[in-house]
Design a protein around this motif. Structure first.
Motif, PDB file in Angstrom:
ATOM      1  N   GLY A 172      50.261  72.015  13.041  1.00 57.80           N
ATOM      2  CA  GLY A 172      48.960  72.637  13.262  1.00 57.80           C
ATOM      3  C   GLY A 172      47.929  71.696  13.821  1.00 57.80           C
ATOM      4  O   GLY A 172      46.778  72.077  14.030  1.00 57.80           O
ATOM      5  N   ALA A 173      48.319  70.434  14.079  1.00 57.80           N
ATOM      6  CA  ALA A 173      47.374  69.444  14.587  1.00 57.80           C
ATOM      7  C   ALA A 173      47.311  69.496  16.107  1.00 57.80           C
ATOM      8  O   ALA A 173      48.260  69.896  16.775  1.00 57.80           O
ATOM      9  N   ASN A 174      46.191  69.065  16.655  1.00 57.94           N
ATOM     10  CA  ASN A 174      46.053  68.928  18.098  1.00 57.94           C
ATOM     11  C   ASN A 174      46.641  67.585  18.511  1.00 57.94           C
ATOM     12  O   ASN A 174      46.121  66.535  18.120  1.00 57.94           O
ATOM     13  N   PRO A 175      47.723  67.583  19.283  1.00 59.13           N
ATOM     14  CA  PRO A 175      48.350  66.302  19.641  1.00 59.13           C
ATOM     15  C   PRO A 175      47.548  65.511  20.664  1.00 59.13           C
ATOM     16  O   PRO A 175      47.852  64.346  20.911  1.00 59.13           O
ATOM     17  N   HIS A 176      46.506  66.120  21.244  1.00 54.25           N
ATOM     18  CA  HIS A 176      45.695  65.425  22.249  1.00 54.25           C
ATOM     19  C   HIS A 176      44.215  65.605  21.930  1.00 54.25           C
ATOM     20  O   HIS A 176      43.483  66.294  22.646  1.00 54.25           O
ATOM     21  N   PRO A 177      43.720  65.009  20.846  1.00 61.05           N
ATOM     22  CA  PRO A 177      42.315  65.192  20.461  1.00 61.05           C
ATOM     23  C   PRO A 177      41.363  64.623  21.500  1.00 61.05           C
ATOM     24  O   PRO A 177      41.709  63.698  22.242  1.00 61.05           O
ATOM     25  N   VAL A 178      40.173  65.207  21.539  1.00 62.91           N
ATOM     26  CA  VAL A 178      39.149  64.800  22.502  1.00 62.91           C
ATOM     27  C   VAL A 178      37.861  64.477  21.766  1.00 62.91           C
ATOM     28  O   VAL A 178      37.704  64.779  20.573  1.00 62.91           O
ATOM     29  N   HIS A 179      36.936  63.870  22.478  1.00 63.59           N
ATOM     30  CA  HIS A 179      35.594  63.625  21.934  1.00 63.59           C
ATOM     31  C   HIS A 179      34.650  64.643  22.543  1.00 63.59           C
ATOM     32  O   HIS A 179      34.512  64.718  23.773  1.00 63.59           O
ATOM     33  N   LEU A 180      34.008  65.452  21.713  1.00 60.61           N
ATOM     34  CA  LEU A 180      33.069  66.458  22.192  1.00 60.61           C
ATOM     35  C   LEU A 180      31.649  65.899  22.195  1.00 60.61           C
ATOM     36  O   LEU A 180      31.229  65.243  21.235  1.00 60.61           O
ATOM     37  N   VAL A 181      30.938  66.189  23.258  1.00 64.42           N
ATOM     38  CA  VAL A 181      29.555  65.741  23.399  1.00 64.42           C
ATOM     39  C   VAL A 181      28.640  66.899  23.026  1.00 64.42           C
ATOM     40  O   VAL A 181      28.430  67.815  23.813  1.00 64.42           O
ATOM     41  N   ARG A 182      28.111  66.841  21.814  1.00 63.39           N
ATOM     42  CA  ARG A 182      27.210  67.892  21.340  1.00 63.39           C
ATOM     43  C   ARG A 182      25.770  67.562  21.729  1.00 63.39           C
ATOM     44  O   ARG A 182      25.450  66.406  22.008  1.00 63.39           O
ATOM     45  N   PHE A 236      16.007  76.537  22.393  1.00 63.05           N
ATOM     46  CA  PHE A 236      16.663  75.434  23.087  1.00 63.05           C
ATOM     47  C   PHE A 236      16.840  74.217  22.180  1.00 63.05           C
ATOM     48  O   PHE A 236      17.885  73.551  22.205  1.00 63.05           O
ATOM     49  N   GLU A 237      15.849  73.929  21.355  1.00 60.23           N
ATOM     50  CA  GLU A 237      15.873  72.698  20.566  1.00 60.23           C
ATOM     51  C   GLU A 237      16.586  72.837  19.228  1.00 60.23           C
ATOM     52  O   GLU A 237      17.209  71.885  18.752  1.00 60.23           O
ATOM     53  N   ASP A 238      16.486  73.984  18.592  1.00 66.59           N
ATOM     54  CA  ASP A 238      17.018  74.111  17.237  1.00 66.59           C
ATOM     55  C   ASP A 238      18.543  74.137  17.248  1.00 66.59           C
ATOM     56  O   ASP A 238      19.161  74.949  17.952  1.00 66.59           O
ATOM     57  N   LYS A 239      19.137  73.266  16.453  1.00 65.25           N
ATOM     58  CA  LYS A 239      20.596  73.118  16.425  1.00 65.25           C
ATOM     59  C   LYS A 239      21.309  74.415  16.069  1.00 65.25           C
ATOM     60  O   LYS A 239      22.439  74.644  16.510  1.00 65.25           O
ATOM     61  N   SER A 240      20.659  75.273  15.281  1.00 64.81           N
ATOM     62  CA  SER A 240      21.338  76.478  14.812  1.00 64.81           C
ATOM     63  C   SER A 240      21.711  77.424  15.955  1.00 64.81           C
ATOM     64  O   SER A 240      22.541  78.313  15.770  1.00 64.81           O
ATOM     65  N   PHE A 241      21.128  77.236  17.135  1.00 67.59           N
ATOM     66  CA  PHE A 241      21.465  78.079  18.276  1.00 67.59           C
ATOM     67  C   PHE A 241      22.676  77.550  19.045  1.00 67.59           C
ATOM     68  O   PHE A 241      23.190  78.239  19.930  1.00 67.59           O
ATOM     69  N   HIS A 242      23.124  76.354  18.756  1.00 59.39           N
ATOM     70  CA  HIS A 242      24.304  75.792  19.423  1.00 59.39           C
ATOM     71  C   HIS A 242      24.897  74.707  18.513  1.00 59.39           C
ATOM     72  O   HIS A 242      24.840  73.522  18.818  1.00 59.39           O
ATOM     73  N   GLU A 243      25.486  75.141  17.426  1.00 59.85           N
ATOM     74  CA  GLU A 243      25.968  74.212  16.404  1.00 59.85           C
ATOM     75  C   GLU A 243      27.243  73.481  16.810  1.00 59.85           C
ATOM     76  O   GLU A 243      27.424  72.304  16.502  1.00 59.85           O
ATOM     77  N   PHE A 244      28.186  74.204  17.418  1.00 58.39           N
ATOM     78  CA  PHE A 244      29.510  73.641  17.711  1.00 58.39           C
ATOM     79  C   PHE A 244      30.152  73.104  16.435  1.00 58.39           C
ATOM     80  O   PHE A 244      30.668  71.980  16.392  1.00 58.39           O
TER      81      PHE A 244
END
Length: 479
Positions: A66-76, A270-278
């Motif tokens: 169930g693991a991702n064999p190719h993990p990435v770094h996400l830019v939040r 635009f600024e509040d994290k709750s609108f784009h939490e990821f």
């Protein structure tokens, strides 16, 4: 590869043969058991899903663990305290006093507890001056709009000094072959279809202008004019803050005063994290921090399979090249031909049709009939928390949505009503002259009546399980 066994010494100080064999057995038994268990798991998978057997070691590891064999770094998006303007916007967003009824705020239809979408399962929401008017379309979620570009037609114009005439752009695209949308391929070039914008028809090109729409809509907050909104702002407890932020003479110009207030709401979104939490399980899986269940993994693979569900053809599932998390939409427009919703009062008029980009609520592209019945592709993030889907709210759970995609072409009698003669009324929410705009090229819509549907019931269950991994608020546990 051989691994030397550590064994007991014999009476002469050297390992005896019996001790060596016992040590070998101690090492071989656990290893053999692990191999056998792994083979058993692969065999079980092959029996259930022979067409989706792993084609690489990495995929086999993914299937078994169930693991991702190719993990990435996400830019939040960077986190920071809200600016003074955004703080004001948060207050305005949640204040019902700016509606004609005094009972409806932005948050009434865009609930923070429901991913900034509707808080109930009504097909459309109720508003108006006396809270007795029924709306036309269900409110889309306000989440993940921070990367939404303004409405345009054709390739990105970049930074230009002269505004592009949309009708000229549409005329230039007339007759252009629409590119097929295929999961895993480069996103289709929007040479023919529109892209970007807000609302189901893209008529607002910024969060600021989107915030103004409900203020003046007679079936929503129902203010009669800009002047009425400005008068409420000037009498409100926010008047002094507005003047401090935007100038002491702000209320001398009512249009400017309302525009700045709507700008504040847009900054909040635009600024509040709750609108784009990821913060979904899928985000953490992409980063290698959690494991997906077997059903979720199968659902992901079907979601990305261009010959099966092909969801990722429009709902892009991969991070961008620079590491931005996927927002699960290409922000383009599609004519899907969902069935008419008889529950909407506006549909009691048999001559009324909601045609999206070309009207009736958007008027500037009314002559561009090649776009009639096209609506914006929404994000699928947090879709599993919603209880109303598509522009007319005709469906109320993801199983109904998936059945529509799966059966629309192969078994239309299970999707659309029949007339008095028993004929199936396919695309019954689009006038016949515009039905050619409906997508019949992209999977799973490339099937013909009587063909085998692209997905089995189990496939659909697994895809829904995967869509559930797109809900924000997942708490990863240490592995």
């Amino acid at each position: 590869m051989s691994i030397p066994a550590q064994s007991e010494p014999s009476a002469g100080g050297q390992p005896g043969p019996g001790a060596t064999r016992r040590a070998e057995r101690r090492w071989l038994l656990p290893a053999s058991a692990a191999v056998l268990l792994g083979l058993a798991a692969v065999a079980a998978y092959a029996v259930s899903y022979p067409e989706r057997m792993p084609d690489s070691v990495g995929q086999m590891v993914e299937d078994l663990t169930g693991a991702n064999p190719h993990p990435v770094h996400l830019v939040r998006p960077p986190e920071a305290p809200l600016s003074a303007v955004a703080t004001l916007g948060r207050q305005l967003f949640n204040d019902p006093s700016f509606s004609a009824s005094g009972k409806q705020s932005c948050a009434t239809c865009h609930s923070a507890e429901h991913a900034y979408g509707p808080p109930n399962d009504l097909s459309v929401q109720i508003g108006g001056a006396h809270m007795d008017q029924i709306g036309y379309r269900p409110p889309p979620s306000l989440t993940y709009l921070y990367r939404q570009a303004p409405f345009s037609i054709g390739p990105d114009q970049g930074d230009v000094d002269t505004a592009v005439n949309l009708n000229d752009a549409a005329a230039a695209a007339q007759g252009t072959q629409r590119a097929n949308k295929t999961a895993g391929a480069t996103p289709a070039a929007p040479a023919m279809v529109p892209q970007g914008g807000l609302f189901w028809d893209g008529r607002a090109d910024s969060l600021q202008r989107q915030a103004l729409g409900p203020m003046l809509n007679p079936v929503e907050m129902a203010n009669s004019s800009i002047d009425e909104v400005a008068a409420k702002l000037e009498k409100s407890r926010y008047a002094q803050t507005l003047k401090q932020l935007f100038g002491s003479n702000l209320f001398d110009n009512h249009e400017l005063a309302v525009s700045e207030a709507m700008f504040a709401i847009g900054r909040y979104e635009f600024e509040d994290k709750s609108f784009h939490e990821f913060t979904s399980k899928y985000d953490y899986w992409l980063e290698g921090k959690v494991r997906l269940s077997r059903a979720e993994l199968r659902g992901l693979r079907l979601f990305n399979d261009p010959a099966k569900a092909n969801c990722a053809g429009c709902h892009l599932s991969q991070p961008t090249r620079d590491g931005l998390p996927p927002v699960f939409t290409d922000t383009q427009y599609e004519a899907l031909g969902v069935p008419r919703n008889p529950a909407l009062p506006v549909n009691k008029d048999p001559g009324f049709y909601d045609l999206g980009v070309c009207g009736p609520f958007r008027t500037d592209l009314s002559q561009q009939t090649q776009y009639c019945a096209m609506f914006l592709t929404p994000t699928l993030r947090n879709a599993a928390t919603r209880h109303v889907f598509f522009h007319n709210g005709v469906y109320h759970d993801l199983k109904q949505v998936m059945d529509f995609y799966n059966l629309r072409n192969t078994n239309p009698d299970r999707i659309y009503p029949k007339d008095a003669s028993g004929k199936v009324q396919k695309y019954n929410d689009i006038p016949a002259k515009y039905q050619a705009n409906v997508d019949v090229a992209d999977a799973p819509f490339d099937r013909q009546p009587g063909d085998k549907p692209a997905m089995t019931d189990r496939d659909i269950q697994d895809i829904i399980a995967f869509i559930g991994t797109l809900n924000d608020g997942y708490k990863p546990t240490s592995r």
